[in-house]
Design a protein around this motif. Structure first.
Motif, PDB file in Angstrom:
ATOM      1  N   ILE A  55       1.905   2.260   9.006  1.00 50.95           N
ATOM      2  CA  ILE A  55       1.840   1.919   7.658  1.00 50.95           C
ATOM      3  C   ILE A  55       2.270   2.958   6.441  1.00 50.95           C
ATOM      4  N   TYR A  56       1.693   4.172   7.065  1.00 46.81           N
ATOM      5  CA  TYR A  56       1.945   5.423   6.089  1.00 46.81           C
ATOM      6  C   TYR A  56       3.040   6.242   6.441  1.00 46.81           C
TER       7      TYR A  56
ATOM      8  N   LEU B 206       3.826  -5.360   7.903  1.00 51.40           N
ATOM      9  CA  LEU B 206       4.614  -4.256   7.442  1.00 51.40           C
ATOM     10  C   LEU B 206       5.690  -4.460   6.516  1.00 51.40           C
TER      11      LEU B 206
ATOM     12  N   VAL C 287      -6.666   1.919   5.426  1.00 49.58           N
ATOM     13  CA  VAL C 287      -6.815   0.841   6.317  1.00 49.58           C
ATOM     14  C   VAL C 287      -7.767   1.327   7.368  1.00 49.58           C
TER      15      VAL C 287
ATOM     16  N   GLN D 155       5.197  -6.919   4.038  1.00 50.25           N
ATOM     17  CA  GLN D 155       4.565  -6.985   2.714  1.00 50.25           C
ATOM     18  C   GLN D 155       4.292  -5.875   2.264  1.00 50.25           C
ATOM     19  N   ILE D 156       4.042  -4.888   2.953  1.00 49.64           N
ATOM     20  CA  ILE D 156       3.841  -3.303   2.503  1.00 49.64           C
ATOM     21  C   ILE D 156       4.944  -2.888   2.065  1.00 49.64           C
ATOM     22  N   THR D 157       6.191  -2.958   2.690  1.00 51.52           N
ATOM     23  CA  THR D 157       7.409  -2.296   2.186  1.00 51.52           C
ATOM     24  C   THR D 157       7.772  -3.002   0.970  1.00 51.52           C
TER      25      THR D 157
ATOM     26  N   GLY E   8      -4.267  -2.276  -0.351  1.00 53.01           N
ATOM     27  CA  GLY E   8      -3.652  -1.663  -1.452  1.00 53.01           C
ATOM     28  C   GLY E   8      -4.090  -1.944  -2.916  1.00 53.01           C
TER      29      GLY E   8
ATOM     30  N   VAL F 147      -0.738   1.162  -0.552  1.00 47.86           N
ATOM     31  CA  VAL F 147      -1.742   1.191   0.447  1.00 47.86           C
ATOM     32  C   VAL F 147      -2.469   2.466   0.359  1.00 47.86           C
TER      33      VAL F 147
ATOM     34  N   ILE G 288      -5.962  -3.738   5.572  1.00 47.67           N
ATOM     35  CA  ILE G 288      -4.949  -3.039   4.933  1.00 47.67           C
ATOM     36  C   ILE G 288      -5.085  -3.258   3.451  1.00 47.67           C
TER      37      ILE G 288
ATOM     38  N   CYS H 135      -5.112   8.632   0.582  1.00 48.08           N
ATOM     39  CA  CYS H 135      -4.759   7.445   1.594  1.00 48.08           C
ATOM     40  C   CYS H 135      -5.485   7.989   2.798  1.00 48.08           C
TER      41      CYS H 135
END
Length: 336
Positions: free
Chosen positions: A198-199, A144, A158, A146-148, A252, A155, A250, A232
């Motif tokens: 995630i979303y 999470l 998923v 890394q996504i932020t 992106g 992304v 996940i 998404c």
């Protein structure tokens, strides 16, 4: 100047309802090993069975009813691993008695039930949290983050799966409609929770199919596509008729994170993978007890008078998503 809140340092005193396997094998040992909790008592309809099951904890009191746990003035927090259909009833009773409650996932059978539980928690001024222990594992925290940070870009997809085979175990509570069983409720709720983490929003629409066969009327398998808008998507499959397997991808715009064992890694060392520009890198994580991390977090929130990391608004949105999947698949919910 606002009055200063003194934070107590003594361990949070826990009680557990029932001798469910997850309580005996995972959460009770986690509470015992925790830095800020103490297991005081267990309530069971079968006191002899409970005494045997908790023989590893000889100092824990064994009660012959669930109500006795709720009525014990020494107990501050209650862990509820009862069948899904009993979550709302016993959570509400515990909340009304002034106990903080960690309730197993999914927290309720319907969003309506969940809303009532949340309202009672607010009125009783106690904490309530859904027990998605995997969210406290370092690999999920890392993913999470890394996504932020935008490491893999925005992304857009998923994919997540979770299954195991219990077709020959007709007595299993997961196959009982009156107990709100089903693969989506038991293991499919994990991907739903991951998608929401995630979303950070609910899906706009859902397309789904379920498989119901034989004498049971719960879903033995569910496949769903969740549309979160702006291109998404979340794609999930859950099953009680496939080999034990789980995973998450996940994806992106700039890369992909792969979690081979995202939900129940046990205490083993884990490796996640991040792929960018055609290169794959490994990220290793030492084995931890994610149940211990979960109960320590909840106990810390109790002592600090803080809301838990897993918000109740998120829980309610996910309950609504479960209902939307069943509705899209044409399965009446709840069945009973």
């Amino acid at each position: 100047m606002e009055p200063r809140i003194l934070i107590r340092k003594d361990p949070v005193r826990w009680g557990i309802l029932s001798t469910a396997n997850i309580g005996v094998r995972a959460v009770a040992p986690a509470i015992q090993a925790s830095s800020n909790g103490k297991l005081i008592a267990v309530g069971s309809r079968d006191k002899n069975h409970a005494t045997e099951a908790y023989s590893f904890a000889p100092n824990v009191r064994i009660y012959d009813s669930y109500a006795a746990i709720i009525e014990d003035p020494e107990i501050e927090a209650v862990y509820i691993p009862l069948p899904n259909s009993l979550h709302a009833e016993w959570t509400i009773r515990a909340l009304q008695a002034g106990k903080h409650v960690l309730c197993e996932k999914p927290m309720a059978v319907t969003r309506e039930e969940g809303e009532e539980m949340v309202q009672v928690a607010h009125e009783s001024e106690v904490l309530l949290m859904e027990a998605f222990m995997y969210r406290f594992h370092p690999q999920i925290v890392w993913a999470l983050e890394q996504i932020t940070r935008g490491v893999i870009g925005p992304v857009h997809l998923v994919r997540s799966s979770f299954s195991f085979d219990i077709r020959t175990r007709s007595e299993n509570i997961r196959l009982q409609p009156e107990l709100a069983g089903g693969s989506l409720m038991d293991v499919g709720c994990y991907p739903i929770n991951l998608f929401r983490a995630i979303y950070e929003r609910s899906p706009r629409s859902v397309a789904a199919r379920v498989h119901v066969a034989g004498p049971v009327s719960v879903d033995l398998a569910t496949n769903a596509v969740l549309d979160y808008g702006d291109g998404c998507f979340g794609i999930l499959d859950s099953s009680f008729g496939l080999p034990s397997r789980q995973g998450a991808e996940i994806i992106g715009e700039a890369g992909m994170i792969t979690l081979p064992v995202p939900f129940t890694p046990g205490s083993y060392d884990m490796t996640a993978f991040i792929t960018k520009d055609g290169q794959m890198q490994e990220q290793s994580f030492s084995g931890v007890d994610q149940y211990q991390l979960e109960v320590e977090h909840f106990a810390q929130c109790i002592r600090a008078h803080q809301d838990p990391q897993l918000s109740l608004s998120e829980t309610l949105e996910n309950l609504a998503t479960i209902e939307a999947i069943y509705e899209a698949a044409g399965l009446d919910w709840p069945i009973i």
